[in-house]
Design a protein around this motif. Sequence first.
Motif, PDB file in Angstrom:
ATOM      1  N   ILE A   1       0.834  -1.203   0.000  1.00 21.83           N
ATOM      2  CA  ILE A   1       0.000   0.000   0.000  1.00 21.83           C
ATOM      3  C   ILE A   1       0.866   1.248   0.000  1.00 21.83           C
ATOM      4  O   ILE A   1       0.619   2.198  -0.747  1.00 21.83           O
ATOM      5  CB  ILE A   1      -0.949  -0.011   1.214  1.00 21.83           C
ATOM      6  N   ALA A   2       1.890   1.257   0.819  1.00 22.86           N
ATOM      7  CA  ALA A   2       2.761   2.433   0.911  1.00 22.86           C
ATOM      8  C   ALA A   2       3.492   2.682  -0.405  1.00 22.86           C
ATOM      9  O   ALA A   2       3.586   3.819  -0.865  1.00 22.86           O
ATOM     10  CB  ALA A   2       3.759   2.257   2.047  1.00 22.86           C
ATOM     11  N   SER A   3       4.002   1.635  -1.037  1.00 18.41           N
ATOM     12  CA  SER A   3       4.742   1.842  -2.285  1.00 18.41           C
ATOM     13  C   SER A   3       3.810   2.251  -3.422  1.00 18.41           C
ATOM     14  O   SER A   3       4.205   3.035  -4.286  1.00 18.41           O
ATOM     15  CB  SER A   3       5.518   0.586  -2.658  1.00 18.41           C
ATOM     16  N   THR A   4       2.573   1.750  -3.417  1.00 16.38           N
ATOM     17  CA  THR A   4       1.620   2.177  -4.434  1.00 16.38           C
ATOM     18  C   THR A   4       1.268   3.640  -4.254  1.00 16.38           C
ATOM     19  O   THR A   4       1.173   4.396  -5.222  1.00 16.38           O
ATOM     20  CB  THR A   4       0.352   1.307  -4.377  1.00 16.38           C
ATOM     21  N   LEU A   5       1.079   4.078  -3.017  1.00 14.40           N
ATOM     22  CA  LEU A   5       0.787   5.486  -2.774  1.00 14.40           C
ATOM     23  C   LEU A   5       1.971   6.378  -3.119  1.00 14.40           C
ATOM     24  O   LEU A   5       1.799   7.484  -3.632  1.00 14.40           O
ATOM     25  CB  LEU A   5       0.383   5.696  -1.311  1.00 14.40           C
ATOM     26  N   MET A   6       3.180   5.907  -2.858  1.00 17.28           N
ATOM     27  CA  MET A   6       4.364   6.692  -3.211  1.00 17.28           C
ATOM     28  C   MET A   6       4.563   6.744  -4.722  1.00 17.28           C
ATOM     29  O   MET A   6       5.185   7.669  -5.234  1.00 17.28           O
ATOM     30  CB  MET A   6       5.603   6.126  -2.528  1.00 17.28           C
TER      31      MET A   6
END
Length: 66
Positions: A22-27
């Motif tokens: 989730i964090a890498s997709t948002l970044m």
Amino acid sequence: MFGPFLGVSFSLMAVQYTGAGIASTLMALTPIIILAPAWFFFKQKVILKEIIGAIISVCGVSLFFV
């Protein structure tokens, strides 16, 4: 100083409080987020190729975590 320092700090905090996928997709949403101010504030012409490229980059990152 503020860009790399805050960017890395906030990305580590995002990974700590959510899943890594989730964090890498948002970044990876940065290309999409940049297109609107480039068009609105700087009056740069945003072409369809740039929009498609931004969408492909986000989809590519999200495929790593499916």
